[in-house]
Design a protein around this motif. Structure first.
Motif, PDB file in Angstrom:
ATOM      1  N   LEU A 193      41.498  30.222  46.089  1.00 44.04           N
ATOM      2  CA  LEU A 193      41.706  31.638  45.812  1.00 44.04           C
ATOM      3  C   LEU A 193      40.614  32.082  44.835  1.00 44.04           C
ATOM      4  O   LEU A 193      40.533  31.563  43.716  1.00 44.04           O
ATOM      5  CB  LEU A 193      43.098  31.815  45.199  1.00 44.04           C
ATOM      6  CG  LEU A 193      43.667  33.208  45.103  1.00 44.04           C
ATOM      7  CD1 LEU A 193      43.695  33.905  46.457  1.00 44.04           C
ATOM      8  CD2 LEU A 193      45.105  33.115  44.558  1.00 44.04           C
ATOM      9  N   THR A 194      39.759  33.007  45.306  1.00 42.01           N
ATOM     10  CA  THR A 194      38.627  33.436  44.469  1.00 42.01           C
ATOM     11  C   THR A 194      38.991  34.724  43.727  1.00 42.01           C
ATOM     12  O   THR A 194      39.607  35.636  44.288  1.00 42.01           O
ATOM     13  CB  THR A 194      37.383  33.664  45.356  1.00 42.01           C
ATOM     14  OG1 THR A 194      37.151  32.457  46.083  1.00 42.01           O
ATOM     15  CG2 THR A 194      36.153  33.984  44.525  1.00 42.01           C
ATOM     16  N   ILE A 195      38.585  34.769  42.474  1.00 45.99           N
ATOM     17  CA  ILE A 195      38.923  35.932  41.632  1.00 45.99           C
ATOM     18  C   ILE A 195      37.952  37.076  41.980  1.00 45.99           C
ATOM     19  O   ILE A 195      36.728  36.889  41.917  1.00 45.99           O
ATOM     20  CB  ILE A 195      38.843  35.538  40.149  1.00 45.99           C
ATOM     21  CG1 ILE A 195      39.869  34.405  39.899  1.00 45.99           C
ATOM     22  CG2 ILE A 195      39.118  36.714  39.231  1.00 45.99           C
ATOM     23  CD1 ILE A 195      39.481  33.443  38.843  1.00 45.99           C
ATOM     24  N   PRO A 196      38.501  38.244  42.363  1.00 52.72           N
ATOM     25  CA  PRO A 196      37.636  39.286  42.917  1.00 52.72           C
ATOM     26  C   PRO A 196      36.866  40.101  41.883  1.00 52.72           C
ATOM     27  O   PRO A 196      35.839  40.702  42.208  1.00 52.72           O
ATOM     28  CB  PRO A 196      38.625  40.196  43.661  1.00 52.72           C
ATOM     29  CG  PRO A 196      39.926  39.977  42.967  1.00 52.72           C
ATOM     30  CD  PRO A 196      39.920  38.597  42.408  1.00 52.72           C
ATOM     31  N   ALA A 197      37.339  40.175  40.655  1.00 57.26           N
ATOM     32  CA  ALA A 197      36.675  41.047  39.672  1.00 57.26           C
ATOM     33  C   ALA A 197      37.016  40.563  38.268  1.00 57.26           C
ATOM     34  O   ALA A 197      37.767  39.602  38.099  1.00 57.26           O
ATOM     35  CB  ALA A 197      37.174  42.492  39.861  1.00 57.26           C
ATOM     36  N   GLY A 198      36.466  41.232  37.287  1.00 58.92           N
ATOM     37  CA  GLY A 198      36.811  40.910  35.901  1.00 58.92           C
ATOM     38  C   GLY A 198      35.961  39.774  35.361  1.00 58.92           C
ATOM     39  O   GLY A 198      35.042  39.299  36.026  1.00 58.92           O
ATOM     40  N   PRO A 199      36.295  39.314  34.149  1.00 59.55           N
ATOM     41  CA  PRO A 199      35.436  38.326  33.477  1.00 59.55           C
ATOM     42  C   PRO A 199      35.269  37.016  34.261  1.00 59.55           C
ATOM     43  O   PRO A 199      34.284  36.331  34.103  1.00 59.55           O
ATOM     44  CB  PRO A 199      36.153  38.055  32.147  1.00 59.55           C
ATOM     45  CG  PRO A 199      37.266  39.026  32.053  1.00 59.55           C
ATOM     46  CD  PRO A 199      37.416  39.760  33.339  1.00 59.55           C
ATOM     47  N   GLN A 200      36.261  36.672  35.083  1.00 60.30           N
ATOM     48  CA  GLN A 200      36.177  35.400  35.817  1.00 60.30           C
ATOM     49  C   GLN A 200      35.759  35.607  37.273  1.00 60.30           C
ATOM     50  O   GLN A 200      35.933  34.707  38.110  1.00 60.30           O
ATOM     51  CB  GLN A 200      37.538  34.668  35.771  1.00 60.30           C
ATOM     52  CG  GLN A 200      38.100  34.448  34.392  1.00 60.30           C
ATOM     53  CD  GLN A 200      37.140  33.684  33.482  1.00 60.30           C
ATOM     54  OE1 GLN A 200      36.279  32.929  33.940  1.00 60.30           O
ATOM     55  NE2 GLN A 200      37.273  33.899  32.179  1.00 60.30           N
ATOM     56  N   GLU A 201      35.197  36.751  37.578  1.00 62.05           N
ATOM     57  CA  GLU A 201      34.817  37.088  38.953  1.00 62.05           C
ATOM     58  C   GLU A 201      33.995  35.968  39.611  1.00 62.05           C
ATOM     59  O   GLU A 201      33.060  35.427  39.007  1.00 62.05           O
ATOM     60  CB  GLU A 201      33.992  38.390  38.947  1.00 62.05           C
ATOM     61  CG  GLU A 201      33.618  38.829  40.342  1.00 62.05           C
ATOM     62  CD  GLU A 201      32.806  40.137  40.323  1.00 62.05           C
ATOM     63  OE1 GLU A 201      32.829  40.846  39.303  1.00 62.05           O
ATOM     64  OE2 GLU A 201      32.159  40.433  41.335  1.00 62.05           O
TER      65      GLU A 201
END
Ligand code: PA5
Length: 407
Positions: free
Chosen positions: A320-328
């Motif tokens: 599951l890939t993080i779409p936005a934000g600091p861990q994008e």
């Protein structure tokens, strides 16, 4: 072997671990000798449970075809193993919901379950090695009439009751024989908390759709692993040595949300096997990263009376890939890996001993390996500590007091 142990962060010298290998070798020989009381579980994955497996799978199929709900009445070792596996594992084929009752004395929970049973085609499975446990017998007496109401007669209700108990002894065995319930047995030489690979654990798992065959193969692989002569016993040795060196508590840290209930199973296994004669690490569990935001403070700076055992699943079933934000752009798995490494660094800086147990992925085969590994490790630590891993004299004391009050 997919289960890997890392004791590098325990502060224990390799030579100290190796010095105890002859002792763990002796403990393993005793477990496998066939002469020690209550060690029937040792040989379950490689023999006994495969023999009964076809029967269990056929019975599970019949249950799934007939019912909408499978209600397991059991407590302690007669429910925790099945419940933990059902929470943890993916379902590889169609299953039906499994609900547990008889594991507490909570009126609200009884009521809620009764209401569900009234609405659904239900098959009951009463599990009790002794056949006499108060919570389970009570739940059985409450639920039986619901089946009689639904199916019209005691005979029809009896066709929908499965009893799993001792082959010969106890009031449940007597009733099963008299009323003609479908029944299976928990071998006399296997205690409740070591019974997860008997029908007590396997039937509810199969009804839920777990790949029981793969789970047993994993356990068999662990049982037959040559690595028992080398690093597999290191966890048991570290637990023993850390206790000798003054640690009183073991935090078992489950780094996967679906393993939280496995923690309940481990607490029973370790607590009842080792907590006697004034000995034993107090087993307690945490789920990471959730509990880092509550107990994390105590771990880092509280009283250093504990060791940590981190149980880590290395590969998630999907990415599951993080779409936005600091861990994008990072995956949740990468964050989790960083969390595990960060905890280890920070806690080691305080001198806290940490054992890591890693599994590749959370599937039935590896889970089977893990169950057998934890059972054997627990028995070895108890044997090193000089206590009997297979009795539980202390559990009887409260029962005596309670029965005095009830009588
Ligand atoms: O490990 C044990 O033997 C106990 O904790 C039992 O599992 C628990 O007390 C339930 O006993 P029974 O299966 O006889 O109902």
């Amino acid at each position: 072997m997919n289960i890997r142990i890392n004791t590098d962060k325990t502060g224990i010298a390799k030579s100290d671990i190796e010095a105890l290998r002859p002792e763990t070798g002796k403990a393993l020989d005793r477990l496998w000798s066939g002469n020690e009381p209550m060690t029937g579980w040792v040989q379950l994955p490689t023999g006994a449970c495969h023999e009964g497996l076809e029967y269990i799978l056929n019975l599970a199929d019949a249950v799934k075809n007939e019912a909408e709900l499978f209600v397991v009445l059991g407590i302690g070792g007669s429910y925790l193993g099945a419940k933990a596996a059902i929470e943890a594992l993916p379902k590889y084929e169609r299953g039906i919901p499994v609900k547990f009752l008889g594991n507490n004395l909570c009126t609200d929970y009884f009521w809620e379950t009764i209401e569900e049973i009234k609405k659904k085609k239900t098959i009951l499975c009463v599990i009790s090695k002794s056949g006499n446990t108060m919570e389970v017998r009570t739940a059985f007496e409450i639920v039986k009439p619901l089946l009689v109401d639904r199916y019209g007669s005691e005979e029809e209700a009896a066709k929908r009751i499965i009893a799993i108990t001792d082959a010969e002894k106890g009031s449940l065995r007597e009733e099963a024989n008299e009323k003609g319930y479908t029944s299976m047995s928990i071998p006399a030489d296997i205690g409740g908390r070591y019974s997860v690979l008997t029908p007590a654990g396997l039937l509810p798992m199969a009804v839920s759709g777990i790949d029981v065959r793969a789970l047993l193969s994993g356990a068999a692989e662990m049982a037959g692993s040559p690595e028992w002569d080398t690093d597999l016993t290191d966890y048991a040795i570290c637990r023993y040595l850390l206790q000798q060196r003054g640690k009183e508590v073991e935090f078992i840290e489950l780094c996967h949300s679906r393993l939280a209930y496995l923690g309940e199973w481990i607490k029973q296994l370790y607590g009842e096997s080792e907590g006697k004669e004034g000995s034993g690490l107090l087993p307690t569990t945490l789920t990471f990263s959730t509990d880092l935001h509550s107990m994390g403070q105590y771990l880092q700076q509280g009283r250093q009376i504990f060791m940590e055992t981190m149980l880590v699943v290395d590969e998630p079933s999907i990415q599951l890939t993080i779409p936005a934000g600091p861990q994008e752009g990072k995956t949740i798995a990468e964050l989790s890996e960083a969390m595990v490494k960060g905890v280890i660094e920070a806690h080691r800086a305080e001198g806290i001993p940490i054992v890591e147990i890693h599994m590749d992925r959370l599937d039935a085969a590896e889970y089977g390996q893990l169950l057998y590994y934890l059972e054997t490790s627990c028995a070895i630590t108890a044997m090193l500590s000089g206590v009997n891993p297979f009795d539980q004299p202390g559990v009887e004391s409260y029962k005596a007091e309670m029965h005095k009050l009830l009588d």
